[in-house]
Design a protein around this motif. Structure first.
Motif, short mmCIF file in Angstrom:
data_model
loop_
_atom_site.label_atom_id
_atom_site.label_comp_id
_atom_site.label_asym_id
_atom_site.label_seq_id
_atom_site.Cartn_x
_atom_site.Cartn_y
_atom_site.Cartn_z
N ASP A 1 0.84 -1.20 0.00
CA ASP A 1 0.00 0.00 0.00
C ASP A 1 0.88 1.25 0.00
O ASP A 1 2.12 1.14 -0.03
CB ASP A 1 -0.99 -0.03 1.18
CG ASP A 1 -0.28 -0.01 2.52
OD1 ASP A 1 0.92 0.37 2.57
OD2 ASP A 1 -0.91 -0.38 3.53
N ALA A 2 0.26 2.42 0.06
CA ALA A 2 1.00 3.69 -0.03
C ALA A 2 2.02 3.84 1.09
O ALA A 2 3.04 4.53 0.94
CB ALA A 2 0.02 4.85 -0.02
N ASP A 3 1.78 3.16 2.22
CA ASP A 3 2.73 3.24 3.33
C ASP A 3 3.83 2.18 3.26
O ASP A 3 4.66 2.06 4.16
CB ASP A 3 1.98 3.08 4.67
CG ASP A 3 0.95 4.18 4.86
OD1 ASP A 3 1.24 5.32 4.43
OD2 ASP A 3 -0.13 3.88 5.40
N GLY A 4 3.76 1.37 2.23
CA GLY A 4 4.80 0.35 2.07
C GLY A 4 4.49 -0.97 2.77
O GLY A 4 5.34 -1.86 2.81
N ASN A 5 3.27 -1.09 3.31
CA ASN A 5 2.92 -2.36 3.96
C ASN A 5 2.41 -3.38 2.94
O ASN A 5 1.68 -3.01 2.03
CB ASN A 5 1.83 -2.13 5.03
CG ASN A 5 2.30 -1.17 6.10
OD1 ASN A 5 3.41 -1.30 6.62
ND2 ASN A 5 1.48 -0.16 6.38
N VAL A 6 2.77 -4.62 3.16
CA VAL A 6 2.35 -5.68 2.24
C VAL A 6 0.83 -5.86 2.33
O VAL A 6 0.26 -5.89 3.43
CB VAL A 6 3.08 -7.00 2.56
CG1 VAL A 6 2.56 -8.14 1.70
CG2 VAL A 6 4.59 -6.83 2.34
N VAL A 7 0.19 -5.96 1.19
CA VAL A 7 -1.28 -6.08 1.14
C VAL A 7 -1.69 -7.55 1.14
O VAL A 7 -1.19 -8.34 0.34
CB VAL A 7 -1.83 -5.39 -0.13
CG1 VAL A 7 -3.34 -5.55 -0.23
CG2 VAL A 7 -1.43 -3.92 -0.15
N LYS A 8 -2.62 -7.88 2.07
CA LYS A 8 -3.13 -9.25 2.13
C LYS A 8 -4.48 -9.32 1.41
O LYS A 8 -5.23 -8.35 1.40
CB LYS A 8 -3.35 -9.68 3.59
CG LYS A 8 -2.05 -9.91 4.34
CD LYS A 8 -2.37 -10.49 5.71
CE LYS A 8 -1.14 -10.49 6.62
NZ LYS A 8 0.02 -11.21 6.11
N HIS A 9 -4.78 -10.49 0.88
CA HIS A 9 -6.08 -10.67 0.25
C HIS A 9 -7.15 -10.80 1.35
O HIS A 9 -6.93 -11.45 2.37
CB HIS A 9 -6.08 -11.92 -0.63
CG HIS A 9 -7.30 -12.03 -1.48
ND1 HIS A 9 -8.40 -12.76 -1.09
CD2 HIS A 9 -7.60 -11.47 -2.67
CE1 HIS A 9 -9.32 -12.67 -2.03
NE2 HIS A 9 -8.87 -11.88 -3.00
N LEU A 10 -8.31 -10.16 1.14
CA LEU A 10 -9.34 -10.11 2.18
C LEU A 10 -9.85 -11.49 2.57
O LEU A 10 -10.11 -11.76 3.75
CB LEU A 10 -10.52 -9.25 1.72
CG LEU A 10 -10.22 -7.76 1.61
CD1 LEU A 10 -11.41 -7.00 1.05
CD2 LEU A 10 -9.81 -7.20 2.99
N GLU A 11 -9.98 -12.38 1.61
CA GLU A 11 -10.52 -13.70 1.92
C GLU A 11 -9.46 -14.70 2.34
O GLU A 11 -9.58 -15.34 3.40
CB GLU A 11 -11.29 -14.26 0.72
CG GLU A 11 -12.69 -13.67 0.64
CD GLU A 11 -13.30 -13.82 -0.74
OE1 GLU A 11 -12.99 -14.79 -1.44
OE2 GLU A 11 -14.10 -12.93 -1.10
N THR A 12 -8.41 -14.85 1.56
CA THR A 12 -7.42 -15.89 1.89
C THR A 12 -6.47 -15.42 2.99
O THR A 12 -5.76 -16.23 3.59
CB THR A 12 -6.57 -16.28 0.66
OG1 THR A 12 -5.83 -15.12 0.24
CG2 THR A 12 -7.43 -16.80 -0.46
N LYS A 13 -6.43 -14.10 3.25
CA LYS A 13 -5.53 -13.51 4.26
C LYS A 13 -4.05 -13.74 3.93
O LYS A 13 -3.18 -13.63 4.77
CB LYS A 13 -5.80 -14.07 5.67
CG LYS A 13 -7.27 -14.06 6.09
CD LYS A 13 -7.64 -12.72 6.70
CE LYS A 13 -9.02 -12.73 7.32
NZ LYS A 13 -10.08 -12.37 6.34
N LYS A 14 -3.80 -14.08 2.69
CA LYS A 14 -2.40 -14.30 2.28
C LYS A 14 -1.90 -13.09 1.51
O LYS A 14 -2.68 -12.38 0.86
CB LYS A 14 -2.30 -15.55 1.42
CG LYS A 14 -2.47 -16.83 2.23
CD LYS A 14 -2.18 -18.02 1.37
CE LYS A 14 -2.16 -19.28 2.21
NZ LYS A 14 -1.93 -20.46 1.36
N ASN A 15 -0.59 -12.90 1.55
CA ASN A 15 0.02 -11.76 0.85
C ASN A 15 -0.20 -11.89 -0.66
O ASN A 15 -0.12 -12.99 -1.21
CB ASN A 15 1.52 -11.71 1.12
CG ASN A 15 1.81 -11.43 2.58
OD1 ASN A 15 0.93 -11.04 3.34
ND2 ASN A 15 3.06 -11.64 2.98
N ILE A 16 -0.46 -10.76 -1.30
CA ILE A 16 -0.68 -10.76 -2.74
C ILE A 16 0.65 -10.57 -3.46
O ILE A 16 1.39 -9.61 -3.20
CB ILE A 16 -1.68 -9.66 -3.15
CG1 ILE A 16 -3.04 -9.95 -2.50
CG2 ILE A 16 -1.80 -9.55 -4.67
CD1 ILE A 16 -4.09 -8.87 -2.72
#
Ligand code: RP5
Ligand code: MG
Ligand code: MG
Length: 271
Positions: free
Chosen positions: A122-137
């Motif tokens: 995301d804009a802050d540099g945090n890794v984005v997780k998928h809402l359902e699988t909760k795994k990193n995209i």
């Protein structure tokens, strides 16, 4: 992988030649089948430096299943057969078309596929997780191919005598990268890849006598500070380039999605 999903029961690319229909169960050569496919080798191949001469040309004496001078005629699928007329046979079975189509080599045509990945942030540099699988995209540098408009790994053919490691980096540069300053960083990045697949490619150009094979490597930028931060630029046979979010629903060229799934498992990413 479904056998010959893209090189069966359709019209051959850049031609009007219709493949002879081959139902699933008749794909293997050892299943008896009344088979009468058309023969097609595109006229534009003749005389190209990257292409073999015609098999009927007496001066052409290929060494099948061998390293033939600089040309690698060895298949990753083991020894392929040669038919009674001297033509190599597709190790995966019938495609509904004889000849070479638009491929340069009789038998295996060797490519290399660089799969460059980073985590979506995301804009802050945090890794984005998928809402359902909760795994990193996971994101991959994907190109849109000029020939069939499909999104794909930015792969390309291994030149005669070229090391696969050179092809991987060269094709990525040609198809996906803008000019950049930090040569050393890019060198180091491409020096550390993981081989994820080598073998047959279910490519829409394949025929009964000529087919694509590849070596696919993953180059992963864990922190997104290496190649992950560079500006992308489509070139050569790429019409567009992007960092593509990966998931199982993306329809990609050939069996690229099937190859990429191996990396998804290795990195435990969303799929
Ligand atoms: C694919 O075609 C291979 O996996 C590789 O990505 C590519 C090589 O062919 P060109 O991009 O040079 O057409 O089947
Ligand atoms: Mg290329
Ligand atoms: Mg290419």
């Amino acid at each position: 992988m479904i056998l010959h999903a893209t090189c069966r029961n359709n019209v051959y690319p850049r031609s009007e030649v219709k493949r002879f229909p081959v139902p699933d169960k008749y794909v293997p050569w050892n299943v008896p089948f009344e088979y009468d496919p058309p023969t097609y080798t595109s006229a534009h191949i003749a005389g190209q430096v990257w292409a073999d001469p015609d098999i009927q040309n007496k001066e052409f004496q290929p060494k099948w299943n061998c390293l033939d001078g600089n040309v690698n005629r060895v298949s990753f699928n083991g020894e392929y057969a040669i038919d009674d007329c001297g033509y190599p046979l597709n190790p995966m079975g019938r495609t509904g078309l004889r000849g070479r189509g638009i491929l340069g080599r009789w038998g295996p045509n060797h490519a290399a596929d660089p799969i460059v990945t980073r985590w979506k942030r995301d804009a802050d540099g945090n890794v984005v997780k998928h809402l359902e699988t909760k795994k990193n995209i996971l994101q991959m540098v994907a190109i849109q191919r000029r020939d069939n408009k499909m999104w794909a790994i930015p792969g390309g053919m291994v030149d005669p005598g070229e090391k696969v490691s050179t092809t991987l980096r060269r094709e990525f540069m040609e198809e996906a990268l803008d000019s950049f300053e930090d040569q050393q960083m890019v060198e180091n990045f491409f020096a550390q890849g993981t081989e994820v697949y080598k073998g047959y490619v279910d490519d829409y150009r394949n025929t009964d006598n000529a087919w694509m094979e590849t070596v696919a490597y993953n180059f992963h930028d864990e922190t997104g500070t290496q190649v992950g931060k560079l500006k992308l630029s489509a070139g050569d046979d790429a019409a567009k380039v992007q960092w593509m979010d990966l998931d199982r629903n993306k329809e990609l060229h050939a069996n690229h999605s099937w190859i990429i799934e191996k990396i998804i498992k290795l990195l435990n990413a969303h799929w």
